[in-house]
Design a protein around this motif. Structure first.
Motif, PDB file in Angstrom:
ATOM      1  N   ALA A 133       5.338   6.591   1.272  1.00  0.00           N
ATOM      2  CA  ALA A 133       4.633   6.978   0.045  1.00  0.00           C
ATOM      3  C   ALA A 133       4.966   8.422  -0.327  1.00  0.00           C
ATOM      4  O   ALA A 133       5.151   8.743  -1.504  1.00  0.00           O
ATOM      5  N   ALA A 134       5.047   9.290   0.657  1.00  0.00           N
ATOM      6  CA  ALA A 134       5.408  10.689   0.389  1.00  0.00           C
ATOM      7  C   ALA A 134       6.805  10.782  -0.214  1.00  0.00           C
ATOM      8  O   ALA A 134       7.037  11.542  -1.168  1.00  0.00           O
ATOM      9  N   ILE A 135       7.725   9.999   0.304  1.00  0.00           N
ATOM     10  CA  ILE A 135       9.089  10.000  -0.249  1.00  0.00           C
ATOM     11  C   ILE A 135       9.064   9.504  -1.697  1.00  0.00           C
ATOM     12  O   ILE A 135       9.690  10.100  -2.579  1.00  0.00           O
ATOM     13  N   LEU A 136       8.327   8.433  -1.956  1.00  0.00           N
ATOM     14  CA  LEU A 136       8.214   7.920  -3.329  1.00  0.00           C
ATOM     15  C   LEU A 136       7.629   8.980  -4.263  1.00  0.00           C
ATOM     16  O   LEU A 136       8.147   9.217  -5.364  1.00  0.00           O
ATOM     17  N   ILE A 137       6.573   9.630  -3.831  1.00  0.00           N
ATOM     18  CA  ILE A 137       5.906  10.606  -4.687  1.00  0.00           C
ATOM     19  C   ILE A 137       6.766  11.852  -4.870  1.00  0.00           C
ATOM     20  O   ILE A 137       6.723  12.492  -5.915  1.00  0.00           O
ATOM     21  N   SER A 138       7.632  12.156  -3.897  1.00  0.00           N
ATOM     22  CA  SER A 138       8.553  13.280  -4.086  1.00  0.00           C
ATOM     23  C   SER A 138       9.583  12.966  -5.174  1.00  0.00           C
ATOM     24  O   SER A 138      10.220  13.871  -5.700  1.00  0.00           O
ATOM     25  N   ARG A 139       9.710  11.705  -5.522  1.00  0.00           N
ATOM     26  CA  ARG A 139      10.679  11.271  -6.549  1.00  0.00           C
ATOM     27  C   ARG A 139       9.984  10.769  -7.809  1.00  0.00           C
ATOM     28  O   ARG A 139      10.582  10.058  -8.612  1.00  0.00           O
ATOM     29  N   ILE A 140       8.743  11.158  -7.976  1.00  0.00           N
ATOM     30  CA  ILE A 140       7.909  10.640  -9.065  1.00  0.00           C
ATOM     31  C   ILE A 140       8.491  10.944 -10.449  1.00  0.00           C
ATOM     32  O   ILE A 140       8.293  10.180 -11.388  1.00  0.00           O
ATOM     33  N   TRP A 142      11.619  10.882 -11.200  1.00  0.00           N
ATOM     34  CA  TRP A 142      12.867  10.144 -11.416  1.00  0.00           C
ATOM     35  C   TRP A 142      12.695   8.637 -11.414  1.00  0.00           C
ATOM     36  O   TRP A 142      13.464   7.923 -12.055  1.00  0.00           O
ATOM     37  N   LEU A 143      11.747   8.141 -10.619  1.00  0.00           N
ATOM     38  CA  LEU A 143      11.601   6.692 -10.470  1.00  0.00           C
ATOM     39  C   LEU A 143      10.635   6.130 -11.507  1.00  0.00           C
ATOM     40  O   LEU A 143       9.661   6.792 -11.874  1.00  0.00           O
ATOM     41  N   PRO A 144      10.860   4.896 -11.945  1.00  0.00           N
ATOM     42  CA  PRO A 144       9.907   4.257 -12.856  1.00  0.00           C
ATOM     43  C   PRO A 144       8.548   4.104 -12.168  1.00  0.00           C
ATOM     44  O   PRO A 144       8.469   3.717 -11.005  1.00  0.00           O
ATOM     45  N   ILE A 145       7.493   4.400 -12.877  1.00  0.00           N
ATOM     46  CA  ILE A 145       6.146   4.358 -12.312  1.00  0.00           C
ATOM     47  C   ILE A 145       5.795   2.955 -11.825  1.00  0.00           C
ATOM     48  O   ILE A 145       5.085   2.789 -10.827  1.00  0.00           O
ATOM     49  N   ASP A 149       4.365   2.107  -8.177  1.00  0.00           N
ATOM     50  CA  ASP A 149       3.106   1.361  -8.032  1.00  0.00           C
ATOM     51  C   ASP A 149       3.290   0.133  -7.144  1.00  0.00           C
ATOM     52  O   ASP A 149       2.461  -0.140  -6.267  1.00  0.00           O
ATOM     53  N   ALA A 150       4.364  -0.616  -7.367  1.00  0.00           N
ATOM     54  CA  ALA A 150       4.604  -1.833  -6.588  1.00  0.00           C
ATOM     55  C   ALA A 150       4.805  -1.506  -5.103  1.00  0.00           C
ATOM     56  O   ALA A 150       4.252  -2.182  -4.228  1.00  0.00           O
ATOM     57  N   GLU A 151       5.564  -0.462  -4.825  1.00  0.00           N
ATOM     58  CA  GLU A 151       5.806  -0.105  -3.432  1.00  0.00           C
ATOM     59  C   GLU A 151       4.554   0.469  -2.773  1.00  0.00           C
ATOM     60  O   GLU A 151       4.284   0.196  -1.601  1.00  0.00           O
ATOM     61  N   ILE A 152       3.793   1.254  -3.516  1.00  0.00           N
ATOM     62  CA  ILE A 152       2.534   1.794  -2.992  1.00  0.00           C
ATOM     63  C   ILE A 152       1.579   0.646  -2.636  1.00  0.00           C
ATOM     64  O   ILE A 152       0.929   0.664  -1.584  1.00  0.00           O
ATOM     65  N   ASP A 153       1.496  -0.365  -3.503  1.00  0.00           N
ATOM     66  CA  ASP A 153       0.636  -1.516  -3.221  1.00  0.00           C
ATOM     67  C   ASP A 153       1.040  -2.190  -1.911  1.00  0.00           C
ATOM     68  O   ASP A 153       0.180  -2.564  -1.104  1.00  0.00           O
TER      69      ASP A 153
END
Length: 187
Positions: A133-140, A142-145, A149-153
């Protein structure tokens, strides 16, 4: 191989900076690829040293992304650097070469000193979820929301099954950061 670590650097005035970072390991080389501009890059260019901190406290990874950067540290043993007190192990590095790049310079380092401080007892699935989740949020930016959201779920499932108080605290920090970002989008 890429290892998720906490890289500590400092400038010549001794001001420390912590950055969660995937460090590439190639044989005996440790490759750090900081973005331009970044404090990690500036400090590496200025002092030519860094410390890789190996920790299972996922709050530090989440904290660095959410403005919580004040973690207890001690003096490194062989270089002028800082070691996170919660590190299970650390490696003190010295820069040996730099390949410039307009986005992410390739900084090749060699280990000067490594220490094990405490046994590593393994990660649980919640810790992995927080790291991802930290890696995803570090790319917030650039990545489609929708992808985030799908990966966080999906990551939340493992968190519910295996998290302790530390993992929940780190997760809440990250979700607050996500909510701030979404509020900024909808305004």
């Amino acid at each position: 191989m890429i290892q998720e670590t906490l890289v500590t650097t400092q400038n010549k005035l001794g001001v420390m900076h912590i950055a969660p970072m995937g460090v590439h390991i190639e044989g005996d080389d440790f490759i750090i690829l900081p973005f331009k501009p970044s404090t990690t890059l500036e400090n590496l260019l200025e002092t030519k040293v860094a410390v890789l901190n190996y920790s299972d406290d996922v709050r530090i990874f989440a904290g660095c992304l959410t403005g919580r950067r004040d973690w207890p540290c001690a003096q490194a043993e062989k270089i002028d650097g800082r070691v996170l007190e919660c590190a299970l192990a650390h490696t003190e590095l010295e820069v040996v070469s730099l390949e410039d790049d307009s986005l992410r310079p390739r900084i090749v380092c060699k280990a000067i000193h490594s220490v094990n401080h405490a046994p590593f007892k393994g990660f649980n699935r919640a810790q992995h979820s927080v790291l991802e989740a930290a890696i995803l949020i570090s790319r917030i930016a650039w990545l489609p929301i929708e992808k985030i959201d799908a990966e966080i779920d999906y990551l939340h499932i493992a968190l519910e099954k295996t998290a302790g108080p530390i993992e929940w605290e780190a997760w809440e920090w990250l979700m607050a950061k996500m909510a701030e970002h979404k509020a900024g989008i909808s305004v």
